[in-house]
Motif scaffolding. Structure first.
Motif, PDB file in Angstrom:
ATOM      1  N   ALA A 156      22.249 -30.314  -1.675  1.00  0.00           N
ATOM      2  CA  ALA A 156      21.023 -29.556  -1.411  1.00  0.00           C
ATOM      3  C   ALA A 156      19.889 -29.941  -2.345  1.00  0.00           C
ATOM      4  O   ALA A 156      18.710 -29.751  -2.007  1.00  0.00           O
ATOM      5  N   ARG A 157      20.211 -30.482  -3.512  1.00  0.00           N
ATOM      6  CA  ARG A 157      19.170 -30.863  -4.469  1.00  0.00           C
ATOM      7  C   ARG A 157      18.504 -32.193  -4.132  1.00  0.00           C
ATOM      8  O   ARG A 157      17.467 -32.519  -4.699  1.00  0.00           O
ATOM      9  N   PHE A 158      19.093 -32.960  -3.229  1.00  0.00           N
ATOM     10  CA  PHE A 158      18.460 -34.219  -2.829  1.00  0.00           C
ATOM     11  C   PHE A 158      17.237 -33.935  -1.965  1.00  0.00           C
ATOM     12  O   PHE A 158      17.244 -32.993  -1.159  1.00  0.00           O
ATOM     13  N   PRO A 159      16.180 -34.727  -2.095  1.00  0.00           N
ATOM     14  CA  PRO A 159      15.047 -34.590  -1.166  1.00  0.00           C
ATOM     15  C   PRO A 159      15.532 -34.768   0.263  1.00  0.00           C
ATOM     16  O   PRO A 159      16.498 -35.498   0.524  1.00  0.00           O
ATOM     17  N   SER A 160      14.879 -34.116   1.202  1.00  0.00           N
ATOM     18  CA  SER A 160      15.322 -34.171   2.592  1.00  0.00           C
ATOM     19  C   SER A 160      15.405 -35.603   3.109  1.00  0.00           C
ATOM     20  O   SER A 160      16.273 -35.924   3.921  1.00  0.00           O
ATOM     21  N   SER A 161      14.537 -36.483   2.610  1.00  0.00           N
ATOM     22  CA  SER A 161      14.535 -37.876   3.061  1.00  0.00           C
ATOM     23  C   SER A 161      15.762 -38.649   2.587  1.00  0.00           C
ATOM     24  O   SER A 161      16.117 -39.672   3.177  1.00  0.00           O
ATOM     25  N   ASP A 162      16.408 -38.174   1.524  1.00  0.00           N
ATOM     26  CA  ASP A 162      17.578 -38.868   0.958  1.00  0.00           C
ATOM     27  C   ASP A 162      18.890 -38.166   1.266  1.00  0.00           C
ATOM     28  O   ASP A 162      19.960 -38.663   0.911  1.00  0.00           O
ATOM     29  N   ARG A 163      18.805 -37.014   1.917  1.00  0.00           N
ATOM     30  CA  ARG A 163      19.992 -36.177   2.055  1.00  0.00           C
ATOM     31  C   ARG A 163      21.042 -36.779   2.985  1.00  0.00           C
ATOM     32  O   ARG A 163      22.247 -36.636   2.747  1.00  0.00           O
ATOM     33  N   LEU A 164      20.616 -37.456   4.039  1.00  0.00           N
ATOM     34  CA  LEU A 164      21.574 -38.029   4.973  1.00  0.00           C
ATOM     35  C   LEU A 164      22.446 -39.075   4.280  1.00  0.00           C
ATOM     36  O   LEU A 164      23.674 -39.051   4.383  1.00  0.00           O
ATOM     37  N   ARG A 165      21.822 -39.995   3.560  1.00  0.00           N
ATOM     38  CA  ARG A 165      22.606 -41.022   2.867  1.00  0.00           C
ATOM     39  C   ARG A 165      23.476 -40.400   1.774  1.00  0.00           C
ATOM     40  O   ARG A 165      24.623 -40.810   1.581  1.00  0.00           O
ATOM     41  N   ALA A 166      22.955 -39.403   1.062  1.00  0.00           N
ATOM     42  CA  ALA A 166      23.751 -38.740   0.029  1.00  0.00           C
ATOM     43  C   ALA A 166      24.989 -38.091   0.638  1.00  0.00           C
ATOM     44  O   ALA A 166      26.081 -38.131   0.056  1.00  0.00           O
ATOM     45  N   PHE A 167      24.818 -37.498   1.823  1.00  0.00           N
ATOM     46  CA  PHE A 167      25.967 -36.899   2.511  1.00  0.00           C
ATOM     47  C   PHE A 167      27.051 -37.937   2.756  1.00  0.00           C
ATOM     48  O   PHE A 167      28.233 -37.696   2.467  1.00  0.00           O
ATOM     49  N   PHE A 168      26.664 -39.102   3.283  1.00  0.00           N
ATOM     50  CA  PHE A 168      27.659 -40.126   3.586  1.00  0.00           C
ATOM     51  C   PHE A 168      28.245 -40.736   2.314  1.00  0.00           C
ATOM     52  O   PHE A 168      29.416 -41.154   2.314  1.00  0.00           O
ATOM     53  N   GLU A 169      27.483 -40.788   1.240  1.00  0.00           N
ATOM     54  CA  GLU A 169      28.042 -41.287  -0.018  1.00  0.00           C
ATOM     55  C   GLU A 169      29.116 -40.337  -0.541  1.00  0.00           C
ATOM     56  O   GLU A 169      30.177 -40.765  -1.007  1.00  0.00           O
ATOM     57  N   ILE A 170      28.833 -39.040  -0.482  1.00  0.00           N
ATOM     58  CA  ILE A 170      29.842 -38.064  -0.902  1.00  0.00           C
ATOM     59  C   ILE A 170      31.076 -38.169  -0.007  1.00  0.00           C
ATOM     60  O   ILE A 170      32.223 -38.181  -0.487  1.00  0.00           O
ATOM     61  N   TRP A 171      30.840 -38.245   1.300  1.00  0.00           N
ATOM     62  CA  TRP A 171      31.954 -38.305   2.248  1.00  0.00           C
ATOM     63  C   TRP A 171      32.850 -39.517   1.987  1.00  0.00           C
ATOM     64  O   TRP A 171      34.082 -39.399   1.959  1.00  0.00           O
ATOM     65  N   THR A 172      32.249 -40.700   1.808  1.00  0.00           N
ATOM     66  CA  THR A 172      33.065 -41.903   1.604  1.00  0.00           C
ATOM     67  C   THR A 172      33.807 -41.871   0.272  1.00  0.00           C
ATOM     68  O   THR A 172      34.937 -42.358   0.181  1.00  0.00           O
ATOM     69  N   LEU A 173      33.197 -41.314  -0.753  1.00  0.00           N
ATOM     70  CA  LEU A 173      33.898 -41.184  -2.031  1.00  0.00           C
ATOM     71  C   LEU A 173      35.129 -40.298  -1.889  1.00  0.00           C
ATOM     72  O   LEU A 173      36.207 -40.613  -2.418  1.00  0.00           O
TER      73      LEU A 173
END
Length: 257
Positions: A156-173
């Protein structure tokens, strides 16, 4: 922190060393997916699994990725891809059963869209995950179901423009860690935390398995603009080497990036 090393050699890579992890990038669309020789290298079980796919494109990607795995492992062992046999652990994690000299090899395969990744190490358990970054994803719904409270707060702390990629980074980790453990089907995804952002990724607060945070090293890896990928590797002090698999030559070839 384990830093990637990008090969630019003109010759095939040196033998796999105990302190190395090789990560192979394989494109599994087009002629590769329709390679008749690839299907002939698979086991009867693998061909049966491939036949269950409804769509030809999905069947082709399965065949191409599993044939590439066989070819890559065989290249380390001076063996033929069809001669390799695999076993599975208690929860389905595959391992190389023959030839005997290959039993110290550890590997992990993941594919999404037209890209497959094959991670290989010598004596270190590991897991790899790759996901195509898709814009139509229910971030809040998936995060609420699968992420820990700490991970949801971080997302939730990621800017909305970066949130999609952050989601997939967390998921893959998270997926890479579960694949490395080999028991992901019986583990709760919110029972542990991974970190993502400016600091190096790491595993922490493994509530269902104390000690794992010290046992495993996590690393996000760049494999293409439209993909997120991550590795989980047992132990510290290893060196990552990213390479491309040459489907045309069916032999080990260095990355050209």
């Amino acid at each position: 922190m384990n830093r990637s090393h990008q090969s630019t050699e003109s010759n095939p890579p040196a033998a796999l060393l105990p302190a190395e992890v090789h990560l192979w990038r394989v494109f599994i669309s087009g002629p590769v997916a329709s390679d008749a020789a690839a299907a002939g290298e698979l086991s009867e079980d693998e061909r049966t699994r491939a036949s269950r796919f409804r769509f030809e494109a999905d069947r082709g990607r399965f065949v191409a990725s599993h044939a590439a795995l066989r070819r890559i492992l065989a290249s380390y062992l001076d063996a033929t891809p069809a001669s390799l046999t695999f076993g599975t652990g208690a929860h389905g994690k595959p391992f190389l059963d023959a030839p005997a000299q290959g039993r110290s090899l550890r590997f992990s395969l993941s594919h999404s869209g037209d890209l497959a990744l094959v991670a290989v190490s010598l004596g270190r358990d590991l897991g790899v995950d790759v996901e195509q970054v898709r814009p139509r994803v229910d971030l809040e719904g998936f995060a609420a179901r699968y992420f820990s409270p700490r991970e949801r707060d971080a997302l939730a702390r990621f800017p909305s423009s970066d949130r999609l990629r952050a989601f997939f980074e967390i998921w893959t980790l998270k997926e890479a860690y579960l694949k490395a453990c080999g028991d992901g089907l019986v583990r709760a995804l919110d029972a542990f935390d991974v970190t993502v952002g400016d600091a190096p990724s790491r595993l922490e607060a493994v509530r269902d398995r104390p000690g794992d945070a010290a046992r495993w090293a996590l690393q996000s890896v760049e494999v293409g603009e439209d993909f997120a990928a991550a590795l989980a590797v047992e132990g510290q002090g290893w060196r990552l080497r990213q390479l491309d698999w040459s489907a045309e030559s069916r032999s080990v070839g260095p990355a050209q990036r």
